[in-house]
Design a protein around this motif. Structure first.
Motif, PDB file in Angstrom:
ATOM      1  N   ASP A 303       0.862  -1.192   0.000  1.00  0.00           N
ATOM      2  CA  ASP A 303       0.000   0.000   0.000  1.00  0.00           C
ATOM      3  C   ASP A 303       0.896   1.239   0.000  1.00  0.00           C
ATOM      4  OD1 ASP A 303      -2.181   1.629   0.047  1.00  0.00           O
ATOM      5  OD2 ASP A 303      -2.547   1.433   2.204  1.00  0.00           O
ATOM      6  N   ALA A 304       0.436   2.289  -0.595  1.00  0.00           N
ATOM      7  CA  ALA A 304       1.174   3.560  -0.607  1.00  0.00           C
ATOM      8  C   ALA A 304       0.168   4.678  -0.445  1.00  0.00           C
ATOM      9  CB  ALA A 304       1.959   3.727  -1.909  1.00  0.00           C
ATOM     10  N   LYS A 305       0.487   5.642   0.410  1.00  0.00           N
ATOM     11  CA  LYS A 305      -0.430   6.762   0.642  1.00  0.00           C
ATOM     12  C   LYS A 305       0.377   7.997   1.032  1.00  0.00           C
ATOM     13  CE  LYS A 305      -2.552   4.516   3.812  1.00  0.00           C
ATOM     14  NZ  LYS A 305      -3.512   4.119   4.869  1.00  0.00           N
ATOM     15  N   LEU A 306      -0.240   9.139   0.831  1.00  0.00           N
ATOM     16  CA  LEU A 306       0.362  10.414   1.225  1.00  0.00           C
ATOM     17  C   LEU A 306      -0.134  10.792   2.609  1.00  0.00           C
ATOM     18  CD1 LEU A 306      -0.002  12.425  -2.099  1.00  0.00           C
ATOM     19  CD2 LEU A 306       2.093  11.428  -1.166  1.00  0.00           C
ATOM     20  N   LEU A 307       0.791  11.191   3.482  1.00  0.00           N
ATOM     21  CA  LEU A 307       0.426  11.601   4.838  1.00  0.00           C
ATOM     22  C   LEU A 307      -0.002  13.068   4.808  1.00  0.00           C
ATOM     23  CD1 LEU A 307       3.272   9.879   6.887  1.00  0.00           C
ATOM     24  CD2 LEU A 307       0.975   9.029   6.370  1.00  0.00           C
ATOM     25  N   GLU A 308      -1.267  13.269   4.519  1.00  0.00           N
ATOM     26  CA  GLU A 308      -1.785  14.629   4.394  1.00  0.00           C
ATOM     27  C   GLU A 308      -2.400  15.089   5.709  1.00  0.00           C
ATOM     28  OE1 GLU A 308      -3.058  14.970  -0.223  1.00  0.00           O
ATOM     29  OE2 GLU A 308      -4.381  13.763   1.049  1.00  0.00           O
ATOM     30  N   ILE A 309      -2.485  16.415   5.866  1.00  0.00           N
ATOM     31  CA  ILE A 309      -3.101  16.987   7.050  1.00  0.00           C
ATOM     32  C   ILE A 309      -4.330  17.784   6.625  1.00  0.00           C
ATOM     33  CG2 ILE A 309      -0.956  17.118   8.364  1.00  0.00           C
ATOM     34  CD1 ILE A 309      -0.709  20.025   7.620  1.00  0.00           C
ATOM     35  N   GLY A 310      -5.284  17.895   7.521  1.00  0.00           N
ATOM     36  CA  GLY A 310      -6.510  18.614   7.215  1.00  0.00           C
ATOM     37  C   GLY A 310      -6.314  20.124   7.274  1.00  0.00           C
ATOM     38  N   GLY A 311      -7.240  20.844   6.683  1.00  0.00           N
ATOM     39  CA  GLY A 311      -7.131  22.304   6.676  1.00  0.00           C
ATOM     40  C   GLY A 311      -7.692  22.968   7.914  1.00  0.00           C
ATOM     41  N   THR A 312      -8.333  22.174   8.787  1.00  0.00           N
ATOM     42  CA  THR A 312      -8.920  22.777   9.981  1.00  0.00           C
ATOM     43  C   THR A 312      -7.853  23.306  10.935  1.00  0.00           C
ATOM     44  OG1 THR A 312      -8.978  20.585  11.006  1.00  0.00           O
ATOM     45  CG2 THR A 312     -10.967  21.324   9.859  1.00  0.00           C
ATOM     46  N   ALA A 313      -6.659  22.699  10.921  1.00  0.00           N
ATOM     47  CA  ALA A 313      -5.594  23.151  11.823  1.00  0.00           C
ATOM     48  C   ALA A 313      -5.158  24.562  11.480  1.00  0.00           C
ATOM     49  CB  ALA A 313      -4.411  22.191  11.756  1.00  0.00           C
ATOM     50  N   SER A 314      -4.998  24.851  10.194  1.00  0.00           N
ATOM     51  CA  SER A 314      -4.580  26.186   9.774  1.00  0.00           C
ATOM     52  C   SER A 314      -5.629  27.224  10.142  1.00  0.00           C
ATOM     53  CB  SER A 314      -4.322  26.213   8.267  1.00  0.00           C
ATOM     54  OG  SER A 314      -3.273  25.347   7.916  1.00  0.00           O
ATOM     55  N   ALA A 315      -6.904  26.872   9.942  1.00  0.00           N
ATOM     56  CA  ALA A 315      -7.979  27.800  10.290  1.00  0.00           C
ATOM     57  C   ALA A 315      -8.002  28.059  11.790  1.00  0.00           C
ATOM     58  CB  ALA A 315      -9.322  27.241   9.825  1.00  0.00           C
ATOM     59  N   ALA A 316      -7.727  27.026  12.578  1.00  0.00           N
ATOM     60  CA  ALA A 316      -7.702  27.200  14.027  1.00  0.00           C
ATOM     61  C   ALA A 316      -6.559  28.108  14.455  1.00  0.00           C
ATOM     62  CB  ALA A 316      -7.584  25.839  14.708  1.00  0.00           C
ATOM     63  N   VAL A 317      -5.409  27.977  13.787  1.00  0.00           N
ATOM     64  CA  VAL A 317      -4.259  28.832  14.106  1.00  0.00           C
ATOM     65  C   VAL A 317      -4.576  30.290  13.800  1.00  0.00           C
ATOM     66  CG1 VAL A 317      -1.900  29.406  13.438  1.00  0.00           C
ATOM     67  CG2 VAL A 317      -2.523  27.040  13.852  1.00  0.00           C
ATOM     68  N   ILE A 318      -5.179  30.534  12.648  1.00  0.00           N
ATOM     69  CA  ILE A 318      -5.514  31.899  12.259  1.00  0.00           C
ATOM     70  C   ILE A 318      -6.487  32.520  13.258  1.00  0.00           C
ATOM     71  CG2 ILE A 318      -6.572  33.342  10.497  1.00  0.00           C
ATOM     72  CD1 ILE A 318      -3.799  32.256   9.791  1.00  0.00           C
ATOM     73  N   GLU A 319      -7.469  31.754  13.687  1.00  0.00           N
ATOM     74  CA  GLU A 319      -8.432  32.260  14.670  1.00  0.00           C
ATOM     75  C   GLU A 319      -7.748  32.522  16.007  1.00  0.00           C
ATOM     76  OE1 GLU A 319     -11.842  33.828  15.984  1.00  0.00           O
ATOM     77  OE2 GLU A 319     -11.415  33.148  13.928  1.00  0.00           O
ATOM     78  N   TYR A 320      -6.834  31.646  16.380  1.00  0.00           N
ATOM     79  CA  TYR A 320      -6.081  31.814  17.628  1.00  0.00           C
ATOM     80  C   TYR A 320      -5.222  33.073  17.567  1.00  0.00           C
ATOM     81  CZ  TYR A 320      -2.622  30.740  21.277  1.00  0.00           C
ATOM     82  OH  TYR A 320      -1.787  30.787  22.363  1.00  0.00           O
ATOM     83  N   VAL A 321      -4.558  33.276  16.429  1.00  0.00           N
ATOM     84  CA  VAL A 321      -3.717  34.466  16.247  1.00  0.00           C
ATOM     85  C   VAL A 321      -4.558  35.734  16.287  1.00  0.00           C
ATOM     86  CG1 VAL A 321      -2.307  35.715  14.559  1.00  0.00           C
ATOM     87  CG2 VAL A 321      -1.851  33.304  15.019  1.00  0.00           C
ATOM     88  N   ARG A 322      -5.740  35.676  15.685  1.00  0.00           N
ATOM     89  CA  ARG A 322      -6.617  36.852  15.701  1.00  0.00           C
ATOM     90  C   ARG A 322      -7.023  37.194  17.137  1.00  0.00           C
ATOM     91  NH1 ARG A 322      -9.981  35.095  12.328  1.00  0.00           N
ATOM     92  NH2 ARG A 322      -9.142  36.127  10.476  1.00  0.00           N
ATOM     93  N   THR A 323      -7.283  36.178  17.932  1.00  0.00           N
ATOM     94  CA  THR A 323      -7.624  36.405  19.341  1.00  0.00           C
ATOM     95  C   THR A 323      -6.438  36.973  20.113  1.00  0.00           C
ATOM     96  OG1 THR A 323      -9.208  34.581  19.266  1.00  0.00           O
ATOM     97  CG2 THR A 323      -8.498  35.336  21.439  1.00  0.00           C
ATOM     98  N   LEU A 324      -5.250  36.421  19.855  1.00  0.00           N
ATOM     99  CA  LEU A 324      -4.045  36.928  20.511  1.00  0.00           C
ATOM    100  C   LEU A 324      -3.808  38.394  20.171  1.00  0.00           C
ATOM    101  CD1 LEU A 324      -1.495  33.989  20.036  1.00  0.00           C
ATOM    102  CD2 LEU A 324      -2.659  34.666  22.140  1.00  0.00           C
ATOM    103  N   ARG A 325      -4.033  38.727  18.913  1.00  0.00           N
ATOM    104  CA  ARG A 325      -3.838  40.117  18.485  1.00  0.00           C
ATOM    105  C   ARG A 325      -4.783  41.059  19.221  1.00  0.00           C
ATOM    106  NH1 ARG A 325      -6.481  43.424  14.992  1.00  0.00           N
ATOM    107  NH2 ARG A 325      -5.260  45.084  13.983  1.00  0.00           N
ATOM    108  N   GLU A 326      -6.030  40.659  19.339  1.00  0.00           N
ATOM    109  CA  GLU A 326      -7.000  41.481  20.051  1.00  0.00           C
ATOM    110  C   GLU A 326      -6.583  41.692  21.501  1.00  0.00           C
ATOM    111  OE1 GLU A 326      -9.946  42.980  19.080  1.00  0.00           O
ATOM    112  OE2 GLU A 326      -9.371  42.542  17.011  1.00  0.00           O
ATOM    113  N   LEU A 327      -6.139  40.613  22.152  1.00  0.00           N
ATOM    114  CA  LEU A 327      -5.737  40.714  23.552  1.00  0.00           C
ATOM    115  C   LEU A 327      -4.499  41.594  23.708  1.00  0.00           C
ATOM    116  CD1 LEU A 327      -6.246  37.005  24.696  1.00  0.00           C
ATOM    117  CD2 LEU A 327      -7.704  38.969  25.196  1.00  0.00           C
ATOM    118  N   ALA A 328      -3.538  41.456  22.788  1.00  0.00           N
ATOM    119  CA  ALA A 328      -2.312  42.251  22.881  1.00  0.00           C
ATOM    120  C   ALA A 328      -2.602  43.731  22.666  1.00  0.00           C
ATOM    121  CB  ALA A 328      -1.295  41.757  21.854  1.00  0.00           C
ATOM    122  N   LEU A 329      -3.417  44.038  21.674  1.00  0.00           N
ATOM    123  CA  LEU A 329      -3.739  45.440  21.403  1.00  0.00           C
ATOM    124  C   LEU A 329      -4.527  46.053  22.559  1.00  0.00           C
ATOM    125  CD1 LEU A 329      -4.659  45.331  17.600  1.00  0.00           C
ATOM    126  CD2 LEU A 329      -2.606  46.271  18.649  1.00  0.00           C
TER     127      LEU A 329
END
Length: 472
Positions: A303-329
């Motif tokens: 068997d052969a397969k590509l170890l891919e990751i989902g896009g939900t992680a990136s969206a979660a990071v962006i939302e987390y960063v947006r929250t961090l930015r609000e708190l810092a400002l």
């Protein structure tokens, strides 16, 4: 993480702890904090194959949150549309100070001072050269002030001392016998002179030896430097010479944002070229080349397969960063307004309410850099006119009264809309017509809006126009 990076910054025991703290804060402001980390973010393995921890890698994405807050607040403080007018009852003094401010580019000097002083403190040096006034911004990292014990707001002396390499000194005109040796460079200012000292090799006992070729006797009777503490509150260094740092509360959050965004970018790069997993060895011994045009042949049960990751992680990071930015400002009173939410032109008052935190920060900075620094520089000019024959805009200025009362006229935080200006005009017209304010006060109220630099001259022109229109 911030303390981890700070521990990697070399510390010279010959410097006071205050100098080290200011140097670290200046690195944050200038975007050089990560320069001490030995590896790039994409370097996951060392030369020997060992794993490189994230704390030793420089982030690949850098969001200069602290710098943005500083520049936003300074833009409300000393930008072209926000620079205050130095006012005085004496018209000649008011005009002379306005001309000196323009010729000496005082606006630019104050912007530089407010940005560099965001770490805790900054100093502005006034020089008189051939009758002309010049201002220079001095970094306070290596400056030591000495105050008059009987007048705690009066400087007795300021000393500057820092290390330089011997190879740097010949460019400044010094003859150095040992270019490979480090030297102490020092100079000081007092009420009568600016004294330069001959560079002394580091390691030997520092004995100040004045340099008569570079020392200057100014004879002003006061130290020609304004020392500015940035903000009221706990000192950024624990030293009374420094004020509070503008952005200290946001540093850790900025570092977290940088690493989170760098990790998100790493994940996106991985998604475009994921790792190939082969369950059993391929039947061919040729080098494996990934791609749609290159098929892999495996065994019957393989068997052969590509170890891919989902896009939900990136969206979660962006939302987390947006929250961090609000708190810092929020923690440093930065501008949290979102331009995407503005659907139409807003009045000046609406913009003030929307950016109330940033205005609060700039309002505090007005105390330090306006009432404290700008007016002090203006008073220095008055005192200097008693000692030197000053020249500005190609003309001589007579000695000015040092006891003259000076004040600052600050413009509005945001430009007024047409509707705002119409309401102001109606209100002022009503008040002036009812005799509740003078015409001069009414003109002063709108002077900044309509770029009226000389109110008395404007009143004369208004009266002349009225007589001319009345004669017709």
């Amino acid at each position: 993480m911030f303390e981890t990076i700070c521990n990697l910054i070399p510390q010279d025991p010959r410097y006071p702890s205050r100098a080290r703290t200011l140097d670290i804060l200046k690195r944050v402001l200038d975007g050089k904090l990560y320069d001490v980390l030995p590896y790039q973010f994409h370097e996951e393995r060392g030369a020997g194959g060992e794993y490189i921890p994230l704390r030793n890698r420089r982030p690949s994405v850098r969001y200069a949150l602290c710098r943005i807050v500083v520049e936003d607040s300074v833009s409300l403080l000393f930008s072209e549309g926000h620079f205050p007018t130095i006012d005085c009852a004496d018209r000649s003094i008011r005009a002379a100070l306005a001309d000196i401010a323009k010729e000496a580019r005082l606006n630019s000097t104050m912007i530089e001072a407010a940005i560099r002083g965001a770490i805790g403190s900054v100093a502005i040096l006034m020089r008189v050269v051939r009758g002309r006034i010049f201002f220079d911004v001095l970094d306070t990292t290596n400056l030591t002030p000495e105050w008059d014990p009987h007048e705690p707001d009066t400087l007795l002396r300021i000393t500057e001392k820092y290390r330089v390499t011997g190879s740097q000194l010949p460019a400044s005109g010094y003859e150095i016998a040992e270019p490979g040796t480090d030297y102490w460079f020092a100079r000081s200012w007092d009420a009568d002179s600016e004294t330069w000292f001959v560079p002394t090799p580091v390691g030997s006992s520092f004995e100040p030896n004045s340099d008569p070729l570079r020392s200057v006797q100014h004879g002003l009777g006061f130290v020609p430097i304004v020392w500015i503490r940035n903000l009221p509150g706990p000192s950024s260094t624990g030293n009374a010479a420094d004020g509070a740092c503008t952005f200290r509360a946001a540093i850790e959050t900025q570092i977290e944002i940088d690493y989170q965004l760098s990790q998100a970018g790493r994940g996106l790069k991985y998604s475009s070229d994921p790792t190939l997993l082969i369950k059993e060895p391929a039947t061919t011994d040729n080098e494996i080349v990934k791609g749609a045009g290159n098929a892999l042949v495996v065994s019957e049960k393989g068997d052969a397969k590509l170890l891919e990751i989902g896009g939900t992680a990136s969206a979660a990071v962006i939302e987390y960063v947006r929250t961090l930015r609000e708190l810092a400002l929020e923690s440093v009173h930065g501008n949290r307004a979102n331009a995407d939410r503005l659907t139409a032109a807003q009045s000046g008052r609406a913009l003030e309410l929307m950016n109330q935190g940033l205005i609060w920060l700039a309002d505090n900075l007005r105390i330090s850099y306006g009432e404290g620094a700008l007016l002090s520089l203006a008073r220095m000019v008055l005192r200097a006119s008693q000692v030197y024959q000053l020249h500005v805009m190609g003309r001589e200025i007579s000695a000015m009264d040092v006891t003259a009362r000076l004040s600052l006229k600050w413009p509005r935080w945001y430009p007024t809309s047409a509707d705002d200006r119409q309401k102001d005009a109606q209100t002022l017209s009503t008040l002036a017509g009812a005799g509740q304010i003078s015409r001069e006060s009414a003109v002063k109220a709108i002077a900044d809006t309509y770029d009226i630099e000389d109110v008395p001259a404007e009143i004369l022109r208004i009266n002349a126009d009225s007589r001319t229109n009345g004669s017709h």
